[in-house]
Enzyme design. Structure first.
Site, mmCIF file in Angstrom:
data_model
loop_
_atom_site.group_PDB
_atom_site.id
_atom_site.type_symbol
_atom_site.label_atom_id
_atom_site.label_comp_id
_atom_site.label_asym_id
_atom_site.label_seq_id
_atom_site.Cartn_x
_atom_site.Cartn_y
_atom_site.Cartn_z
ATOM 1 N N ASN A 19 -5.244 -10.073 3.391
ATOM 2 C CA ASN A 19 -6.667 -9.752 3.559
ATOM 3 C C ASN A 19 -7.517 -11.007 3.755
ATOM 4 O O ASN A 19 -8.672 -11.077 3.324
ATOM 5 C CB ASN A 19 -7.184 -8.904 2.391
ATOM 6 C CG ASN A 19 -6.911 -7.411 2.600
ATOM 7 O OD1 ASN A 19 -7.019 -6.901 3.706
ATOM 8 N ND2 ASN A 19 -6.536 -6.724 1.533
ATOM 9 N N ASP A 72 -1.567 -10.107 7.970
ATOM 10 C CA ASP A 72 -0.233 -9.844 7.406
ATOM 11 C C ASP A 72 0.645 -11.040 7.752
ATOM 12 O O ASP A 72 0.895 -11.325 8.927
ATOM 13 C CB ASP A 72 0.333 -8.553 7.985
ATOM 14 C CG ASP A 72 -0.554 -7.374 7.650
ATOM 15 O OD1 ASP A 72 -0.416 -6.829 6.542
ATOM 16 O OD2 ASP A 72 -1.433 -7.037 8.481
ATOM 17 N N GLU A 86 0.827 -1.213 0.000
ATOM 18 C CA GLU A 86 0.000 0.000 0.000
ATOM 19 C C GLU A 86 0.858 1.259 0.000
ATOM 20 O O GLU A 86 0.724 2.134 0.855
ATOM 21 C CB GLU A 86 -0.999 0.011 1.166
ATOM 22 C CG GLU A 86 -2.355 -0.555 0.777
ATOM 23 C CD GLU A 86 -3.514 -0.015 1.603
ATOM 24 O OE1 GLU A 86 -3.728 -0.524 2.712
ATOM 25 O OE2 GLU A 86 -4.206 0.901 1.125
ATOM 26 N N ASP A 132 0.169 -8.469 2.766
ATOM 27 C CA ASP A 132 -1.167 -8.273 3.315
ATOM 28 C C ASP A 132 -2.102 -9.178 2.521
ATOM 29 O O ASP A 132 -2.411 -8.882 1.372
ATOM 30 C CB ASP A 132 -1.561 -6.800 3.193
ATOM 31 C CG ASP A 132 -2.982 -6.538 3.659
ATOM 32 O OD1 ASP A 132 -3.687 -7.505 4.013
ATOM 33 O OD2 ASP A 132 -3.388 -5.365 3.653
ATOM 34 N N ASP A 134 -2.363 1.454 9.950
ATOM 35 C CA ASP A 134 -3.306 0.596 10.678
ATOM 36 C C ASP A 134 -2.800 -0.859 10.750
ATOM 37 O O ASP A 134 -3.410 -1.685 11.424
ATOM 38 C CB ASP A 134 -4.733 0.677 10.117
ATOM 39 C CG ASP A 134 -4.817 0.634 8.605
ATOM 40 O OD1 ASP A 134 -3.770 0.581 7.930
ATOM 41 O OD2 ASP A 134 -5.953 0.647 8.089
#
Length: 255
Positions: free
Chosen positions: A147, A214, A34, A145, A246
């Site tokens: 998700n 993660d 990101e 990540d 975050d």
DNA sequence: ATGTCGGAATTATTCCGA
């Protein structure tokens, strides 16, 4: 050797925070996700000044991944083949004999959203790509990540009817592991509940309402080298007035 | 259910995504 994965939630906003962490933890290889910037905006010189090489795969505003390394990196792959329309979400480099990949798996939003089947398709493509390019007997890391909460213990609100927790996601994740990958944290700590992401809202971090999404995955050759795996929870907190992502970094120490 | 962020589009305010 210390390796790590970290979703930084915007590298322009996070640069000073990331540099603070690098100086403190001294990792050897880091997968970042990101970035939310294009490659020509990547602050390569800031990392080079700290002793890191960089390889990047960015895009405007969203997504974007990069690898930092102390030792030279040979770029092997930018982007997941066949999934280019989903954005810049995968990069692989060979560093110190390790094929190191970091990914940012599509979020999917919710079960009714058209992005949910796209998320599942991306995960299937990743499995196929991994099986083709990274044999189980090689030395390879797949981090990022994901998700996805791999199991109920990885969530503060287990509910198989909500995204990140569904059987469809977990089955595809398991199919990826079946190519010869170990979840380094879960392998070492089968019963420990630790998270890597906490929502900025609702005081979620303070209340420990988190998810373990993660992940550091590795082939057997990597798994045998692991001396510890841990979530760097201190770096989910403000540091000297700088706002945290975050997500917390997840670190593995290898012999 | 959604209290916070980061970034874009547009010009300090609103939206979008997470």
């Amino acid at each position: 050797m210390r390796i790590a994965t970290w979703n930084v939630n915007g590298l322009r906003a996070r640069l000073d925070f990331v540099l603070h962490w690098l100086r403190s933890r001294q990792p050897d290889i880091v997968g970042l996700q990101e970035l939310k910037l294009e490659d020509d905006q990547f602050p390569a010189m800031s990392f080079e000044a700290e002793g890191y090489r960089v390889v990047t795969h960015g895009q405007k505003a969203w997504n974007g991944v990069a690898i930092l390394s102390r030792e030279p990196a040979e770029l092997l792959q930018r982007g997941l083949p066949g999934q280019e329309t989903m954005g810049s979400r995968l990069i692989t480099a060979r560093i110190e004999g390790i094929d190191f990949t970091t990914i940012y798996l599509p979020n999917g939003k919710n079960l009714e959203h058209q992005d949910f089947p796209r998320k599942l398709a991306w995960l299937e493509s990743l499995r196929d790509h991994w099986a083709t390019c990274h044999p189980a007997d090689s030395s390879a890391v797949l981090c990022g990540d994901f998700n996805v909460c791999p199991a109920p213990i990885d969530s503060w609100h287990e509910d198989p009817a909500t995204i990140f927790h569904t059987g469809e996601e977990r089955q595809r994740f398991q199919h990826l592991l079946d190519t010869g990958l170990i979840d380094l944290f879960r392998d070492r700590y089968p019963e420990v509940q630790k998270y890597s992401w906490w929502d900025y809202r609702m005081g979620a971090f303070h209340r420990n309402l988190g998810l373990r999404i993660d992940l550091l995955l590795g082939t057997r050759a990597i798994g045998e080298r692991v001396s510890d795996v841990w979530t760097d929870r201190d770096y989910r907190k403000k540091q000297e007035g700088l706002t945290a992502s975050d997500h917390a970094p997840v670190i593995a120490d290898l012999d």
